[in-house]
Design a protein around this motif. Structure first.
Motif, PDB file in Angstrom:
ATOM      1  N   GLN A   1      22.552 -33.780  36.505  1.00 39.08           N
ATOM      2  CA  GLN A   1      22.074 -33.388  35.497  1.00 39.08           C
ATOM      3  C   GLN A   1      22.763 -33.865  34.288  1.00 39.08           C
ATOM      4  N   ARG A   2      22.019 -34.743  33.288  1.00 45.35           N
ATOM      5  CA  ARG A   2      22.806 -35.098  32.211  1.00 45.35           C
ATOM      6  C   ARG A   2      22.671 -34.666  30.806  1.00 45.35           C
ATOM      7  N   GLN A   3      21.610 -33.509  30.907  1.00 45.46           N
ATOM      8  CA  GLN A   3      21.334 -33.015  29.580  1.00 45.46           C
ATOM      9  C   GLN A   3      22.373 -31.927  29.006  1.00 45.46           C
ATOM     10  N   ASP A   4      22.172 -31.771  27.900  1.00 44.96           N
ATOM     11  CA  ASP A   4      23.205 -30.707  27.101  1.00 44.96           C
ATOM     12  C   ASP A   4      22.725 -29.425  27.098  1.00 44.96           C
ATOM     13  N   VAL A   5      21.191 -29.508  26.871  1.00 48.44           N
ATOM     14  CA  VAL A   5      20.560 -28.196  26.892  1.00 48.44           C
ATOM     15  C   VAL A   5      19.119 -28.145  27.332  1.00 48.44           C
ATOM     16  N   THR A   6      18.770 -27.156  28.004  1.00 49.94           N
ATOM     17  CA  THR A   6      17.350 -27.336  28.455  1.00 49.94           C
ATOM     18  C   THR A   6      16.634 -26.232  27.699  1.00 49.94           C
ATOM     19  N   VAL A   7      15.662 -26.529  26.953  1.00 49.30           N
ATOM     20  CA  VAL A   7      14.763 -25.609  26.372  1.00 49.30           C
ATOM     21  C   VAL A   7      13.518 -25.234  27.159  1.00 49.30           C
ATOM     22  N   VAL A   8      13.302 -23.921  27.158  1.00 49.29           N
ATOM     23  CA  VAL A   8      11.776 -23.465  27.647  1.00 49.29           C
ATOM     24  C   VAL A   8      10.934 -22.991  26.743  1.00 49.29           C
ATOM     25  N   PHE A   9       9.679 -23.607  26.880  1.00 47.56           N
ATOM     26  CA  PHE A   9       8.615 -23.040  25.616  1.00 47.56           C
ATOM     27  C   PHE A   9       8.191 -21.812  26.329  1.00 47.56           C
ATOM     28  N   ASN A  10       7.772 -20.927  25.157  1.00 41.18           N
ATOM     29  CA  ASN A  10       6.997 -19.517  25.790  1.00 41.18           C
ATOM     30  C   ASN A  10       5.582 -19.577  26.039  1.00 41.18           C
ATOM     31  N   GLN A  11       4.971 -20.790  25.726  1.00 45.75           N
ATOM     32  CA  GLN A  11       3.696 -21.087  26.213  1.00 45.75           C
ATOM     33  C   GLN A  11       3.721 -22.752  26.753  1.00 45.75           C
TER      34      GLN A  11
END
Ligand SMILES: Nc1ncnc2c1ncn2[C@@H]1O[C@H](COP(=O)(O)OP(=O)(O)OP(=O)(O)O)[C@@H](O)[C@H]1O
Ligand SMILES: [Mg+2]
Lengths: 236, 785
Positions: B467-477
């Motif tokens: 995994q080469r991302q720095d950040v993972t964001v999760v949406f609330n919807q």
């Protein structure tokens, strides 16, 4: 006996302390040993024979007095020097042979020849005691007399200046004892090694150039032999 | 009279007996420590769960009207139900750049919850009249060094809210707090909070409804049946599937720790006791050989065989029991220490156990067992020895040329080296025992240190390689692709990869599991799929990719068609072919291409989150922007949890390593000392002879210690191999549904272990120096052995 002595001692004493008790094993011993000489040391048990022999061989140091090897004073040496001395100049033979059980006859001799530069080869040494055919046997595979002869080969292989034997036949029967003594005598004759043999057997004294008798930590008597008997000639 | 002899013998063997006793004690200490900690953990867990009513079954849904809850209560087998609103919020900590993920849980307006009650460590409960009060989990408070009355700034549903901590609490549900989507706890970046139901519902538009239901079962209830009933009932309300305790994160984590301790309670003590048994074997063998004649005399005097046997057994028993008592004491201290460590790592009131009967009796039993096992050979020899034969001296020891000479290398070896090899070969049991003991010392050291290598590798693998991302964001919807464009346009964001995860039920034959199926496209450049052989795996356009663990649980093989039911939207089912199975480190996963996933689930091709790569110069800017984006529920920093775990893990492992070091040194030291003492006793006559004919002290020392050196070197290879094997066993024992640990042992771990063993052996050998140098040349020559 005009040559200067190989060994000479001056007023050598040795005390053993056992708690409060002091055992005087040697009470002032003066002797000279000459090149090529065959000396037999006689004396009752506890008279200090072994103690004297060990001091001559650099195994032990006297409590007082001086020991000279040629013109050097043994008694001023440290342990390292004494070890070096034993390594190069002294051959020991003991009552219980003291061979290394994990080495063959040949290897027991080689143990010594590897340490010293001007030694004979192990085979030469074994030949002198007539054990060349048994070279690859381990001590456990040899008889007592054969083991003792290997011990002699080991002692003489380095061409020592002096051969010290403490009751070499003590654990052997008569016939075997003669074989062993012959070997020692032959070495003395052929190599000219100064030889000291401790024994309880007065008959062996016939082999000697001189017989030194000890009692109670002192030299009691020194008796030169006019004729040296060959071991086979002695009557037991 | 015999007892007096025993005492004298023991005094003569004192140092050796102590060395063996210490090895024994180490084993018992590990055993006691593990069982003690296990007891403490188990009782504390059970009491805590019971007292604070930890639920049996958990489920969440999109929106469950409150009037549905009584229908859950009515399901046969359900004993109590509790309903809550749970909301993933973001928390802006002034001390941290990055946003912190927060889980807000509703707290009843009146009284206490029916299930999953809290323990109030400090402060007070919430005043239902006030809208700004908050209970905070102790772990978060501690990680941030907060105190009562501190205000925290949350972003709830896109709006900023200031809330005040009035109470600090522990929860049976969050003994270990792991952010969803993360593998490990990170107490700094993830916090759990409780806030008044009425106010939370209002803030997140949940009036009259809940989204989380937990329940307990009656004793006789069938858990699977209840789960099915709950799922049926909640399906219309967006239920994502109920699950039992066995799939509850915090519970699972604790259970894994317990499993690990259980392995520990058996593996290490077994090793130590085996080594101790071997040492006893060698020591007693020597004692009996030396005392042959005494034994014969005693037998001739009329002692029974068993009396003599018992006499020697007693000697071994004294050492074993002494070791056990010492080990119990030391293990008790270690156990208390470990329990304290657990109390620190696992946030719940850990109760100290006590030295229970089974621990004490077990210790005595296994140490005595080891003693009997170790001395059996010698003692049966004593019992069988006919007195007449024993009076005769033992048969002379025969030597033979060693194999190294037989292969024709003998001309290379000086005599003293031959002595060494023959000595070693003549007593194969003694030599092998020593090699075995040293190998075990080495193996224990490797086993104790490798886990740090494994964790480090895992971090590298997951977060640098796969995994080469720095950040993972999760949406609330669920969000449209447009949101991804917004992210792409943030300055500082260099790359975006959206992802879609759909909760689904996978079924094959009788087995089923609820998991998230992840959509992963060809263009996946940040979050990549990799198998443990370090191959990047692509997701084929058609069909389903399963992780091997999931495939195993389902019993599905390549080409099988598994049934997938989406736990969202229309809940349509479909039969899908398994086209690839990949071996992963983490858990139960399934992957498919985005288009395929959308087709199966009959859900639009939307996304539930995105992986971002960020220009390192602009991180704080990006974080600030993310905090302000309304549809972002949580921000997961790549590997932050792993890294903080590694830190605390590394600190713990340092203490563990120290213990391991001590134990390794004890074994290596004991083994070498035991061997050296016996060899010295056996060879002192030979060594003295060599000294007399002119060998120096150093040369003689080299002969005795050379044997040890050869054996030590000989044990390095097997030791590394056994260490590797033990590590493999360990990894295998901890291979759970959730994860597997890579078997990675760095060369420097091997080297370090080898150095420790060699140094310990060296110092043990040094102890012999004094004895060698003090050899009495004259007296040794006087007597026949
Ligand atoms: N290590 C020792 N400690 C105490 N006393 C000793 C020690 N070695 C020898 N002695 C004593 O010194 C004296 C002389 O001993 P030594 O061994 O020299 O006698 P020996 O003449 O060789 O006797 P044997 O013919 O029995 O071998 C004896 O009284 C002996 O007890
Ligand atoms: Mg004597």
């Amino acid at each position: 006996m005009n040559a200067p002595p190989v060994f000479s001692t001056r007023q050598v004493t040795k005390d053993y302390h056992m708690g409060d008790l002091v055992v005087q094993a040697l009470k002032g011993v003066d002797i000279q040993l000459y090149p090529g000489e065959f000396v037999v040391l006689l004396g009752p048990s506890g008279s200090g024979k072994s103690t004297l022999l060990n001091i001559l061989g650099g195994l032990d140091l006297p409590t007082s007095g001086q020991v000279f090897y040629r013109d050097q004073e043994l008694t001023t040496w440290n342990q390292r020097q004494l070890t070096q001395f034993r390594r190069e100049h002294v051959g020991f033979i003991f009552q219980f042979y003291n061979l290394v059980p994990s080495l063959t006859a040949y290897e027991n001799v080689a143990l010594v020849t590897e340490m010293v530069t001007r030694s004979m080869t192990p085979l030469e040494a074994l030949k002198m005691v007539g054990l060349e055919p048994r070279r690859d046997h381990f001590p456990a595979q040899l008889s007592g007399g054969e083991q003792q002869r290997v011990a002699i080969a080991r002692a003489i292989a380095k061409r020592p200046a002096i051969l010290l034997c403490d009751e070499p036949t003590g654990a052997l029967d008569v016939a075997t004892g003669i074989l062993v003594l012959e070997a020692i005598e032959q070495v003395n004759r052929e190599l000219g090694t100064t030889t000291v043999v401790i024994t309880h057997n007065a008959i062996i004294a016939g082999m000697a150039d001189r017989v030194i008798k000890m009692s109670d930590g002192k030299i009691a008597e020194i008796e030169p032999n006019a004729v040296r008997l060959r071991p086979q000639e002695m009557r037991w | 009279m015999l007892d007096r002899k025993l005492r004298r013998d023991l005094r003569q063997l004192a140092t050796q007996a102590i060395a063996i006793g210490l090895v024994m004690a180490s084993g018992i200490a590990m055993y006691t420590m593990a069982l003690y900690a296990l007891n403490s953990l188990r009782t504390s867990q059970a009491n805590y769960y019971q007292r604070y009513r930890f639920a049996d079954i958990f489920c969440n849904a999109v929106r469950i009207p409150e009037n549905v809850v009584p229908r859950i209560q009515a399901i046969p087998g359900v004993s109590a139900v509790d309903q809550r609103v749970v909301y993933a919020a973001m928390l802006d900590m002034p001390t941290m750049n990055e946003p912190v993920a927060a889980r807000l849980i509703s707290w009843p307006d009146l009284g206490r919850p029916r299930l999953n009650d809290l323990f109030l460590a400090d402060g007070r409960w919430i005043d239902p009249e006030r809208s700004d009060e908050l209970l905070a989990s102790h772990s978060f408070v501690k990680a941030h060094q907060l105190k009562l009355d501190d205000r925290l700034s949350f972003i709830i549903n896109g709006r900023q809210r200031q809330l005040r901590i009035v109470g600090i609490v522990y929860s049976p549900e969050y003994i270990v707090q792991i952010q969803p989507g993360s593998l490990l706890p990170d107490y700094k970046r993830y916090g759990v909070f409780w806030m008044n139901q009425r106010h939370l519902s209002a803030a997140v538009d949940m009036q009259g409804a809940v989204n989380d239901v937990t329940l307990t079962l009656e004793h006789t209830a069938n858990s699977a049946a209840v789960i099915e009933a709950v799922d049926d009932l909640l399906a219309p309300y967006g239920g994502t599937g109920a699950f039992g305790r066995e799939h509850h994160m915090s519970h699972r984590f604790l259970e894994d720790e317990i499993k690990q301790l259980t392995i520990m309670a058996w593996v290490s003590p077994t090793i130590f006791l085996l080594v101790a048994a071997f040492l006893l074997n060698v020591m007693l063998g020597r004692v009996v050989a030396l005392q042959r004649e005494q034994i014969a005399v005693l037998k001739a005097c009329g002692f029974y065989d068993w009396q003599i046997g018992a006499h020697y057994l007693k000697l071994a028993m004294l050492i074993a029991v002494g070791g056990a008592i010492l080990g119990l004491g030391f293990g008790y201290l270690l156990g208390q220490n470990t329990t304290k460590m657990y109390a620190d790592v696992y946030r719940f009131p850990v109760q100290h156990g006590s030295l229970t009967g089974p621990i004490v009796w077990g210790s005595l039993l296994i140490s005595s067992g080891a003693a009997v096992f170790g001395t059996w050979r010698s003692i049966s020899a004593v019992v069988a020895l006919p007195p007449a034969e024993a009076m005769r001296p033992a048969a002379p020891t025969y030597f033979a040329a060693s194999w190294i000479e037989r292969i024709g290398l003998s001309w290379l070896l000086p005599q003293v080296v031959r002595m060494l090899f023959r000595q070693i070969q003549r007593q194969p049991i003694k030599s092998l025992s020593t090699v075995f003991g040293m190998s075990m010392a080495l193996a224990i050291m490797i086993l104790g240190s490798f886990s740090l290598d494994a964790i480090r590798y895992l971090i590298w693998f997951q977060f640098d390689y796969a995994q080469r991302q720095d950040v993972t964001v999760v949406f609330n919807q669920i969000a449209e692709q447009a949101v991804v464009l917004d992210l792409q346009n943030l300055s500082g964001v260099t790359e975006v990869q959206s992802f879609r995860a759909i909760p689904m039920n996978v079924r094959f034959a009788q087995a089923s599991r609820k998991i998230s199926v992840m959509a992963l496209g060809d263009e996946a450049s940040l979050f990549r799929l990799a198998n443990i052989k370090e191959d990047i795996v692509s997701v084929p356009p058609e069909g389903l990719v399963l992780s091997d663990k999931l495939a195993k649980i389902l019993g599905a093989r390549l080409g099988d068609r598994v049934s997938l039911t989406a736990l969202e939207g229309q809940r349509r089912s479909d039969e899908i072919e398994v086209v690839r199975i990949i071996t992963e480190y983490g858990g139960l996963n399934a992957y498919a291409s985005p288009a395929t996933l959308a087709r199966w689930s009959h859900l639009p091709e939307t996304c539930s989150g995105a992986h971002l790569r960020i220009d390192s110069a602009a991180t704080s800017e990006v974080y600030r922007a993310l905090k302000e984006m309304p549809h972002i529920a949580s921000v997961n920093l790549k590997g932050a949890a792993m890294k903080s775990f590694e830190e605390s893990f590394a600190a713990n492992i340092l203490t563990m390593r120290l213990f391991n070091l001590i134990f390794t040194v004890i074994i290596a030291f004991g083994v070498v000392y035991n061997h050296a003492r016996i060899s010295f006793a056996e060879q002192s006559r030979d060594l003295a002879t060599l000294r007399v004919i002119g060998f120096t002290n150093w040369e003689v020392t080299a002969i005795l210690l050379g044997e040890l050196a050869i054996l030590t070197v000989a044990s390095l290879g097997p030791g590394c191999l056994i260490g590797w094997g033990l590590a493999k066993m360990f990894v295998w024992g901890l291979d759970t549904e959730m994860y597997r640990i890579p078997l990675v042992i760095e060369p420097k771990t091997y080297w370090f272990a080898m150095v420790v063993v060699v140094v310990a052996a060296f110092f043990s050998g040094l102890l012999m120096l004094k004895k060698i140098w003090a050899l009495d040349l004259v007296s040794v020559l006087k007597a026949r052995e």
